[in-house]
Design a protein around this motif. Structure first.
Motif, short mmCIF file in Angstrom:
data_model
loop_
_atom_site.label_atom_id
_atom_site.label_comp_id
_atom_site.label_asym_id
_atom_site.label_seq_id
_atom_site.Cartn_x
_atom_site.Cartn_y
_atom_site.Cartn_z
N ASN A 5 0.83 -1.21 0.00
CA ASN A 5 0.00 0.00 0.00
C ASN A 5 0.86 1.26 0.00
O ASN A 5 0.54 2.22 -0.68
CB ASN A 5 -0.94 0.02 1.21
N VAL A 6 1.94 1.24 0.76
CA VAL A 6 2.84 2.38 0.81
C VAL A 6 3.50 2.57 -0.56
O VAL A 6 3.60 3.70 -1.06
CB VAL A 6 3.91 2.21 1.92
N LEU A 7 3.93 1.48 -1.18
CA LEU A 7 4.54 1.56 -2.51
C LEU A 7 3.54 2.09 -3.53
O LEU A 7 3.87 2.95 -4.34
CB LEU A 7 5.07 0.19 -2.94
N PHE A 8 2.31 1.60 -3.47
CA PHE A 8 1.25 2.06 -4.39
C PHE A 8 1.04 3.56 -4.23
O PHE A 8 1.01 4.30 -5.21
CB PHE A 8 -0.05 1.30 -4.10
N MET A 9 0.87 4.03 -3.00
CA MET A 9 0.62 5.45 -2.76
C MET A 9 1.83 6.31 -3.14
O MET A 9 1.67 7.41 -3.67
CB MET A 9 0.24 5.69 -1.29
N THR A 10 3.02 5.79 -2.91
CA THR A 10 4.24 6.53 -3.28
C THR A 10 4.34 6.66 -4.79
O THR A 10 4.64 7.74 -5.31
CB THR A 10 5.48 5.83 -2.72
N MET A 14 4.17 10.20 -6.83
CA MET A 14 5.28 10.61 -7.70
C MET A 14 4.78 10.89 -9.12
O MET A 14 5.19 11.86 -9.75
CB MET A 14 6.38 9.56 -7.72
N ILE A 15 3.92 10.03 -9.62
CA ILE A 15 3.36 10.22 -10.96
C ILE A 15 2.54 11.50 -11.00
O ILE A 15 2.64 12.29 -11.95
CB ILE A 15 2.55 8.98 -11.40
N LEU A 56 -2.26 9.80 -12.26
CA LEU A 56 -2.54 10.63 -13.44
C LEU A 56 -3.77 11.50 -13.23
O LEU A 56 -3.78 12.68 -13.59
CB LEU A 56 -2.70 9.75 -14.68
N PHE A 57 -4.80 10.93 -12.62
CA PHE A 57 -6.03 11.69 -12.37
C PHE A 57 -5.76 12.87 -11.44
O PHE A 57 -6.12 14.01 -11.74
CB PHE A 57 -7.11 10.77 -11.79
N ILE A 58 -5.10 12.61 -10.33
CA ILE A 58 -4.81 13.67 -9.36
C ILE A 58 -3.83 14.68 -9.95
O ILE A 58 -3.99 15.89 -9.77
CB ILE A 58 -4.28 13.06 -8.04
N GLY A 59 -2.85 14.20 -10.70
CA GLY A 59 -1.90 15.10 -11.34
C GLY A 59 -2.58 16.02 -12.34
O GLY A 59 -2.30 17.22 -12.39
N CYS A 60 -3.49 15.47 -13.13
CA CYS A 60 -4.23 16.28 -14.10
C CYS A 60 -5.13 17.29 -13.39
O CYS A 60 -5.18 18.46 -13.76
CB CYS A 60 -5.05 15.37 -15.02
N LEU A 61 -5.79 16.84 -12.34
CA LEU A 61 -6.67 17.71 -11.57
C LEU A 61 -5.88 18.90 -11.00
O LEU A 61 -6.26 20.07 -11.20
CB LEU A 61 -7.30 16.90 -10.44
N ILE A 62 -4.77 18.62 -10.35
CA ILE A 62 -3.95 19.68 -9.74
C ILE A 62 -3.31 20.54 -10.83
O ILE A 62 -3.25 21.77 -10.72
CB ILE A 62 -2.90 19.09 -8.79
N GLY A 63 -2.82 19.91 -11.89
CA GLY A 63 -2.22 20.65 -13.00
C GLY A 63 -3.20 21.61 -13.64
O GLY A 63 -2.84 22.74 -13.97
N ASN A 64 -4.44 21.17 -13.81
CA ASN A 64 -5.47 22.05 -14.38
C ASN A 64 -5.79 23.21 -13.44
O ASN A 64 -5.97 24.34 -13.88
CB ASN A 64 -6.73 21.26 -14.71
N ILE A 65 -5.84 22.93 -12.16
CA ILE A 65 -6.11 23.99 -11.18
C ILE A 65 -4.98 25.01 -11.20
O ILE A 65 -5.21 26.22 -11.32
CB ILE A 65 -6.31 23.41 -9.77
N LEU A 66 -3.74 24.54 -11.08
CA LEU A 66 -2.59 25.44 -11.05
C LEU A 66 -2.37 26.14 -12.38
O LEU A 66 -1.80 27.24 -12.42
CB LEU A 66 -1.33 24.68 -10.64
N GLY A 67 -2.80 25.51 -13.46
CA GLY A 67 -2.66 26.11 -14.78
C GLY A 67 -3.71 27.15 -15.10
O GLY A 67 -3.71 27.74 -16.17
N GLY A 68 -4.66 27.35 -14.17
CA GLY A 68 -5.68 28.38 -14.36
C GLY A 68 -6.87 27.94 -15.18
O GLY A 68 -7.61 28.78 -15.69
N ALA A 69 -7.09 26.65 -15.29
CA ALA A 69 -8.24 26.15 -16.05
C ALA A 69 -9.55 26.50 -15.33
O ALA A 69 -9.58 26.68 -14.11
CB ALA A 69 -8.13 24.63 -16.23
N ILE A 70 -10.62 26.57 -16.10
CA ILE A 70 -11.94 26.81 -15.53
C ILE A 70 -12.49 25.49 -14.99
O ILE A 70 -12.01 24.40 -15.34
CB ILE A 70 -12.89 27.44 -16.56
N LEU A 71 -13.54 25.59 -14.16
CA LEU A 71 -14.08 24.41 -13.49
C LEU A 71 -14.47 23.27 -14.43
O LEU A 71 -14.11 22.12 -14.16
CB LEU A 71 -15.26 24.81 -12.59
#
Length: 166
Positions: A5-10, A14-15, A56-71
């Motif tokens: 579980n720790v390896l999976f979350m890590t 990282m991704i 990938l999902f969380i990265g895209c979500l955060i990337g879109n938020i930080l990139g100034g995307a609309i909701l």
């Protein structure tokens, strides 16, 4: 079990972090009707580990938020990446050339509608499907397969949890 579980979350974290950095650093290329999101090359990673799906999902979500995307872009763009990653994982045993197809298709089918109805871009949706598709082919298809080739020989050491033979 706990170490898995720790390896999976890590791996997922990282991704996600790499996806965010690539999206934000290359923001001028990552957003718009003609976009080449270099971070989408990472959508090849579900072939190696299921941890890539939430990463990938969380990265895209955060990337879109930080990139100034609309909701709508934050939500539906992230869902497109989630769908692409999930189906890449399901196709992992069908050869490396099948892996980029799900993220390419999910983005072609979702992102042009976000561009039209979210951002009000007046270009025809079929044209935006072509432009988004071209960017996805470059990032997922070309760069993703280069990433696959680089990681494939190390899959058993880098991605210990679920190495898959292709």
């Amino acid at each position: 079990m706990k170490n898995k579980n720790v390896l999976f979350m890590t791996q997922a974290a990282m991704i996600a972090a790499i996806y965010v950095v690539l999206t934000v650093v290359f923001a001028p290329l990552s957003f718009g009707e003609i976009q080449i999101r270099l971070a989408e090359a990472l959508t090849i990673l579900p072939v190696f580990t299921p941890a890539a799906i939430p990463g990938l999902f969380i990265g895209c979500l955060i990337g879109n938020i930080l990139g100034g995307a609309i909701l709508p872009d934050i939500i539906f763009g992230s869902i497109a990446t989630l769908l692409g990653a999930s189906f890449t994982y399901l196709l992992r045993g069908h050869g490396k050339f099948m892996a980029p197809i799900p993220p390419i298709l999910s983005n072609i089918l979702i992102v042009p509608f976000v561009l039209r109805y979210g951002y009000g871009i007046g270009l025809p949706i079929p044209f935006m499907m072509l432009t988004v598709g071209a960017g996805e082919i470059l990032s997922c298809g070309v760069l993703g397969l280069i990433l696959y080739a680089a990681l494939h020989k190390y899959k058993n050491t880098i991605f210990k949890t679920t190495a898959v033979s292709n």
